[in-house]
Design an enzyme around this catalytic site. Structure first.
Site, PDB file in Angstrom:
ATOM      1  CB  CYS A   8      31.088  44.302  43.017  1.00 37.95           C
ATOM      2  SG  CYS A   8      31.219  46.058  43.325  1.00 37.95           S
ATOM      3  CB  CYS A  81      33.714  47.849  46.111  1.00 37.09           C
ATOM      4  SG  CYS A  81      32.973  46.260  46.521  1.00 37.09           S
ATOM      5  CB  CYS A  88      36.848  38.548  48.367  1.00 41.86           C
ATOM      6  SG  CYS A  88      36.978  37.351  47.037  1.00 41.86           S
TER       7      CYS A  88
END
Length: 135
Positions: A8, A81, A88
């Protein structure tokens, strides 16, 4: 042992809830469960409170940055999310990836009860999704 990694934005709320639920639901002999964020925000006290309501203690968890070695060796990475999905580090093609686009309950506005209701809704949705991993 399979490795699952919940990611997240700040590893403060959704990913912490997911880690706590996964550790409670999935067989610890089959799954190693961790969570992290693309940033470190600390644990949200409301997340701790709503998990305590169902007797899962995440109060000692730490907000952590993504561990690239763990990410690269994971069997399943779940982004929770859009921010984590977009920012990422590259998830290796050998790692299964699922995206559970969940609203951030920490951004909920209203009375304390309304905000806590949003946290509980998020917890219930994550519980449903984690349970679906058993299928």
């Amino acid at each position: 042992m399979k490795k699952i990694y919940f990611l997240c934005t700040g590893n403060s709320c959704r990913s912490q809830i997911a880690e706590g639920l996964a550790k409670a639901i999935l067989d610890a002999k089959e799954w190693e469960v961790r969570s992290a964020g693309i940033e470190v925000h600390g644990i949200n006290p409301r997340a701790v409170k709503i998990m305590d309501e169902i007797n899962i203690d995440i109060s000692q968890n730490q907000s952590e940055m993504i561990d690239m070695a763990y990410l690269n060796s994971a069997d399943l990475v779940i982004t929770l999310c859009g921010d984590a999905l977009a920012n990422c580090p590259v998830i290796p093609k050998t790692v299964e990836h699922q995206h559970w686009g969940l609203e951030d309950p920490a951004k909920a506005r209203g009375t304390e009860e309304e905000i806590m209701h949003k946290f509980r809704e998020t917890r219930m949705e994550i519980e449903r999704l984690v349970t679906s991993l058993l299928a």
